[in-house]
Motif scaffolding. Structure first.
Motif, short mmCIF file in Angstrom:
data_model
loop_
_atom_site.label_atom_id
_atom_site.label_comp_id
_atom_site.label_asym_id
_atom_site.label_seq_id
_atom_site.Cartn_x
_atom_site.Cartn_y
_atom_site.Cartn_z
N GLN A 145 0.80 -1.23 0.00
CA GLN A 145 0.00 0.00 0.00
C GLN A 145 0.83 1.28 0.00
O GLN A 145 0.51 2.20 -0.75
CB GLN A 145 -0.97 0.01 1.17
CG GLN A 145 -1.89 1.22 1.16
CD GLN A 145 -2.90 1.21 2.28
OE1 GLN A 145 -2.81 0.42 3.20
NE2 GLN A 145 -3.88 2.09 2.19
N PRO A 146 1.90 1.40 0.82
CA PRO A 146 2.66 2.64 0.78
C PRO A 146 3.23 2.97 -0.60
O PRO A 146 3.56 4.12 -0.88
CB PRO A 146 3.79 2.41 1.79
CG PRO A 146 3.24 1.41 2.74
CD PRO A 146 2.38 0.51 1.89
N LEU A 147 3.32 1.97 -1.48
CA LEU A 147 3.89 2.19 -2.81
C LEU A 147 2.84 2.39 -3.89
O LEU A 147 3.18 2.53 -5.07
CB LEU A 147 4.82 1.03 -3.17
CG LEU A 147 5.99 0.83 -2.21
CD1 LEU A 147 6.84 -0.34 -2.64
CD2 LEU A 147 6.83 2.09 -2.09
N ALA A 148 1.56 2.41 -3.51
CA ALA A 148 0.50 2.65 -4.48
C ALA A 148 0.73 4.02 -5.11
O ALA A 148 0.79 5.04 -4.43
CB ALA A 148 -0.87 2.59 -3.82
N GLY A 149 0.88 4.04 -6.40
CA GLY A 149 1.10 5.31 -7.10
C GLY A 149 2.53 5.81 -7.05
O GLY A 149 2.83 6.85 -7.63
N ALA A 150 3.43 5.09 -6.40
CA ALA A 150 4.83 5.53 -6.31
C ALA A 150 5.55 5.20 -7.62
O ALA A 150 5.23 4.23 -8.30
CB ALA A 150 5.53 4.83 -5.15
N THR A 151 6.53 6.01 -7.94
CA THR A 151 7.38 5.72 -9.09
C THR A 151 8.39 4.64 -8.70
O THR A 151 8.65 4.44 -7.51
CB THR A 151 8.15 6.98 -9.54
OG1 THR A 151 9.08 7.33 -8.50
CG2 THR A 151 7.20 8.14 -9.84
N PRO A 152 8.98 3.96 -9.68
CA PRO A 152 10.04 3.01 -9.35
C PRO A 152 11.20 3.66 -8.58
O PRO A 152 11.79 3.04 -7.69
CB PRO A 152 10.50 2.49 -10.71
CG PRO A 152 9.30 2.65 -11.59
CD PRO A 152 8.64 3.91 -11.10
N GLU A 153 11.48 4.92 -8.88
CA GLU A 153 12.54 5.63 -8.18
C GLU A 153 12.18 5.83 -6.71
O GLU A 153 13.03 5.70 -5.82
CB GLU A 153 12.83 6.98 -8.85
CG GLU A 153 13.45 6.87 -10.23
CD GLU A 153 12.44 6.50 -11.34
OE1 GLU A 153 11.21 6.69 -11.16
OE2 GLU A 153 12.91 5.99 -12.37
N PRO B 160 11.34 7.06 2.68
CA PRO B 160 11.35 8.46 3.14
C PRO B 160 10.66 9.44 2.18
O PRO B 160 10.01 10.37 2.64
CB PRO B 160 12.84 8.80 3.29
CG PRO B 160 13.60 7.70 2.67
CD PRO B 160 12.68 6.52 2.52
N GLN B 161 10.78 9.22 0.88
CA GLN B 161 10.11 10.13 -0.06
C GLN B 161 8.60 10.07 0.08
O GLN B 161 7.90 11.03 -0.23
CB GLN B 161 10.49 9.80 -1.51
CG GLN B 161 11.92 10.13 -1.87
CD GLN B 161 12.17 9.90 -3.34
OE1 GLN B 161 11.33 10.22 -4.19
NE2 GLN B 161 13.33 9.35 -3.65
N LEU B 162 8.10 8.93 0.54
CA LEU B 162 6.65 8.74 0.69
C LEU B 162 6.19 8.93 2.13
O LEU B 162 4.99 8.94 2.40
CB LEU B 162 6.27 7.34 0.21
CG LEU B 162 6.73 7.00 -1.22
CD1 LEU B 162 6.52 5.53 -1.51
CD2 LEU B 162 6.03 7.89 -2.22
#
Length: 130
Positions: free
Chosen positions: A73-81, A98-100
């Motif tokens: 879930q924390p990576l939903a919509g996150a870029t690969p970077e 940290p970026q999220l």
């Protein structure tokens, strides 16, 4: 706890001085020793390749968990970077992006919980979660 105060722009601001006793330090050390026996993340790698796009977590008890990025879930919509920019806690208690400003705790990871109840229900409907 001793306290002194200072003035800031007409407001009185309390300044706390924290005193830690030997007993409290000993108790904290004992908790840390006990935590050392709990499973923890000892290594984490991210594989952003198109056919993979997953995390591999090595756990202190020898297990390796493979988690597709789209299940986290924390990576939903996150870029690969953004997904690749992660850290694990010094004691291995969690993985953090940290970026999220978000992450997962080892207790949830070991229960295969990669998000909140609504997120997990969605995964279950897709046949991904039990």
């Amino acid at each position: 706890m001793p306290m002194s105060s200072l003035s800031c722009g007409g407001w009185r601001v309390a300044e706390w001085v924290l005193e830690t006793t030997d007993k409290q330090i000993d108790a904290a050390l004992e908790r840390a020793r006990a935590q050392g026996e709990l499973p923890r993340i000892v290594e984490a790698t991210y594989h952003p390749e198109p056919d993979l796009d997953l995390f591999v977590l090595k756990i202190s008890d020898g297990r390796r968990l493979v988690i597709p990025r789209e299940d986290i879930q924390p990576l939903a919509g996150a870029t690969p970077e953004q997904a690749a920019d992660f850290t694990t806690a010094p004691l291995g208690s969690h993985i953090w992006w940290p970026q999220l400003d978000d992450g997962l705790h080892i207790s949830g990871i070991l229960e295969h919980r990669y998000g909140n109840d609504q997120w997990m229900a969605r995964l279950q409907r897709r046949g991904v979660a039990a």
